[in-house]
Design a protein around this motif. Structure first.
Motif, PDB file in Angstrom:
ATOM      1  N   ASP A  48     -15.968 125.860 -69.243  1.00  0.00           N
ATOM      2  CA  ASP A  48     -17.366 125.763 -69.255  1.00  0.00           C
ATOM      3  C   ASP A  48     -17.837 124.936 -70.698  1.00  0.00           C
ATOM      4  O   ASP A  48     -18.857 124.422 -70.433  1.00  0.00           O
ATOM      5  CB  ASP A  48     -17.969 127.150 -69.462  1.00  0.00           C
ATOM      6  N   SER A  49     -16.737 124.684 -71.335  1.00  0.00           N
ATOM      7  CA  SER A  49     -17.132 123.636 -72.398  1.00  0.00           C
ATOM      8  C   SER A  49     -16.951 121.984 -71.823  1.00  0.00           C
ATOM      9  O   SER A  49     -16.832 122.055 -70.483  1.00  0.00           O
ATOM     10  CB  SER A  49     -15.852 123.855 -73.260  1.00  0.00           C
ATOM     11  N   PRO A  50     -17.261 121.040 -72.536  1.00  0.00           N
ATOM     12  CA  PRO A  50     -17.335 119.819 -72.111  1.00  0.00           C
ATOM     13  C   PRO A  50     -16.035 119.559 -71.580  1.00  0.00           C
ATOM     14  O   PRO A  50     -15.069 119.683 -72.123  1.00  0.00           O
ATOM     15  CB  PRO A  50     -17.862 118.895 -73.331  1.00  0.00           C
ATOM     16  N   ALA A  51     -16.093 118.439 -70.585  1.00  0.00           N
ATOM     17  CA  ALA A  51     -14.835 118.057 -69.832  1.00  0.00           C
ATOM     18  C   ALA A  51     -13.974 117.236 -71.004  1.00  0.00           C
ATOM     19  O   ALA A  51     -12.465 117.430 -70.561  1.00  0.00           O
ATOM     20  CB  ALA A  51     -15.083 117.207 -68.553  1.00  0.00           C
ATOM     21  N   LYS A  52     -14.561 116.674 -71.765  1.00  0.00           N
ATOM     22  CA  LYS A  52     -13.857 115.836 -72.818  1.00  0.00           C
ATOM     23  C   LYS A  52     -12.792 116.847 -73.508  1.00  0.00           C
ATOM     24  O   LYS A  52     -11.724 116.390 -74.250  1.00  0.00           O
ATOM     25  CB  LYS A  52     -14.326 114.818 -73.611  1.00  0.00           C
ATOM     26  N   SER A  53     -13.077 118.165 -73.694  1.00  0.00           N
ATOM     27  CA  SER A  53     -12.296 118.957 -74.437  1.00  0.00           C
ATOM     28  C   SER A  53     -11.300 119.654 -73.600  1.00  0.00           C
ATOM     29  O   SER A  53     -10.770 120.669 -74.092  1.00  0.00           O
ATOM     30  CB  SER A  53     -13.127 119.877 -75.222  1.00  0.00           C
ATOM     31  N   TYR A  54     -11.097 119.251 -72.259  1.00  0.00           N
ATOM     32  CA  TYR A  54     -10.151 120.008 -71.625  1.00  0.00           C
ATOM     33  C   TYR A  54      -8.756 119.782 -72.117  1.00  0.00           C
ATOM     34  O   TYR A  54      -8.429 118.504 -72.559  1.00  0.00           O
ATOM     35  CB  TYR A  54     -10.197 119.701 -70.197  1.00  0.00           C
ATOM     36  N   ALA A  55      -7.794 120.628 -71.681  1.00  0.00           N
ATOM     37  CA  ALA A  55      -6.255 120.335 -72.059  1.00  0.00           C
ATOM     38  C   ALA A  55      -5.830 119.287 -71.258  1.00  0.00           C
ATOM     39  O   ALA A  55      -6.135 119.278 -70.134  1.00  0.00           O
ATOM     40  CB  ALA A  55      -5.667 121.782 -71.898  1.00  0.00           C
ATOM     41  N   GLU A  56      -5.006 118.599 -71.800  1.00  0.00           N
ATOM     42  CA  GLU A  56      -4.005 117.500 -71.215  1.00  0.00           C
ATOM     43  C   GLU A  56      -2.680 117.901 -71.644  1.00  0.00           C
ATOM     44  O   GLU A  56      -2.263 117.543 -72.808  1.00  0.00           O
ATOM     45  CB  GLU A  56      -4.560 116.117 -71.352  1.00  0.00           C
ATOM     46  N   VAL A  57      -2.028 118.482 -70.745  1.00  0.00           N
ATOM     47  CA  VAL A  57      -0.594 119.087 -71.157  1.00  0.00           C
ATOM     48  C   VAL A  57       0.532 117.941 -70.577  1.00  0.00           C
ATOM     49  O   VAL A  57       0.528 118.067 -69.176  1.00  0.00           O
ATOM     50  CB  VAL A  57      -0.215 120.320 -70.938  1.00  0.00           C
ATOM     51  N   ASN A  58       1.329 117.481 -71.331  1.00  0.00           N
ATOM     52  CA  ASN A  58       2.594 116.641 -70.686  1.00  0.00           C
ATOM     53  C   ASN A  58       3.649 117.662 -70.168  1.00  0.00           C
ATOM     54  O   ASN A  58       3.739 118.750 -70.947  1.00  0.00           O
ATOM     55  CB  ASN A  58       3.166 115.721 -71.602  1.00  0.00           C
ATOM     56  N   ILE A  59       4.497 117.328 -69.181  1.00  0.00           N
ATOM     57  CA  ILE A  59       5.588 117.797 -68.792  1.00  0.00           C
ATOM     58  C   ILE A  59       6.609 118.387 -70.031  1.00  0.00           C
ATOM     59  O   ILE A  59       7.140 119.178 -70.209  1.00  0.00           O
ATOM     60  CB  ILE A  59       6.282 116.985 -67.978  1.00  0.00           C
ATOM     61  N   SER A  60       6.668 117.269 -71.137  1.00  0.00           N
ATOM     62  CA  SER A  60       7.562 117.676 -72.320  1.00  0.00           C
ATOM     63  C   SER A  60       7.227 118.963 -72.922  1.00  0.00           C
ATOM     64  O   SER A  60       8.001 119.460 -73.153  1.00  0.00           O
ATOM     65  CB  SER A  60       7.637 116.495 -73.085  1.00  0.00           C
ATOM     66  N   LYS A  61       5.936 118.932 -73.031  1.00  0.00           N
ATOM     67  CA  LYS A  61       5.493 120.447 -73.855  1.00  0.00           C
ATOM     68  C   LYS A  61       5.734 121.483 -72.783  1.00  0.00           C
ATOM     69  O   LYS A  61       5.873 122.682 -73.391  1.00  0.00           O
ATOM     70  CB  LYS A  61       3.837 120.211 -73.813  1.00  0.00           C
ATOM     71  N   ILE A  62       5.435 121.422 -71.730  1.00  0.00           N
ATOM     72  CA  ILE A  62       5.993 122.839 -70.687  1.00  0.00           C
ATOM     73  C   ILE A  62       7.497 123.065 -71.080  1.00  0.00           C
ATOM     74  O   ILE A  62       7.908 124.017 -71.207  1.00  0.00           O
ATOM     75  CB  ILE A  62       5.675 122.569 -69.438  1.00  0.00           C
ATOM     76  N   GLN A  63       8.357 122.188 -71.086  1.00  0.00           N
ATOM     77  CA  GLN A  63       9.783 122.163 -71.444  1.00  0.00           C
ATOM     78  C   GLN A  63       9.961 122.884 -72.558  1.00  0.00           C
ATOM     79  O   GLN A  63      11.024 123.499 -72.759  1.00  0.00           O
ATOM     80  CB  GLN A  63      10.457 120.695 -71.210  1.00  0.00           C
TER      81      GLN A  63
END
Length: 121
Positions: free
Chosen positions: A39-54
């Motif tokens: 519900d917050s502004p779209a510019k604050s959405y998470a952007e997670v790379n595959i490397s972080k998931i690993q």
């Protein structure tokens, strides 16, 4: 006077309502937290790379990203990833590691209590 801001994307507005409803119905605080983040502004959405998931996921775990999963990095673990959006590279790397890509809506249907889900942001 403060201007009221609502989401114009119908999928996102419906998802936020679905998350709040699931939180009330199943008494799962995780869905309320995800609804608050979306519900917050779209510019604050998470952007997670595959490397972080690993780095942070364990084999067979369910990962929830309240935003977009990006394809930078290498994934060697079979994990289930639920997110708002996936880049093409990220989706192919997750499925290439015998993992599963799913929408947040699908995760709510499959796991209404939200148990054993890790949030990455």
């Amino acid at each position: 006077m403060k201007k009221s801001v609502t989401k114009t994307n119908p999928r996102l507005a419906g998802l936020i309502a679905m998350l709040k409803d699931a939180s009330r119905t199943h008494e799962a605080k995780i869905w309320r937290e995800i609804a608050k983040r979306l519900d917050s502004p779209a510019k604050s959405y998470a952007e997670v790379n595959i490397s972080k998931i690993q780095r942070y996921a364990n084999e067979g775990e369910t990962i929830l990203v309240p935003g977009k999963v990006l394809g930078s990095g290498v994934l060697e673990l079979p994990v289930t990833v639920a997110a708002l959006n996936f880049s093409e590279a990220a989706a192919s790397k997750i499925t290439g590691a015998n993992g599963t890509c799913m929408s947040i809506e699908d995760l709510i249907r499959d796991n209404p209590k939200g148990s054993r889900v890790r949030i990455l942001r």
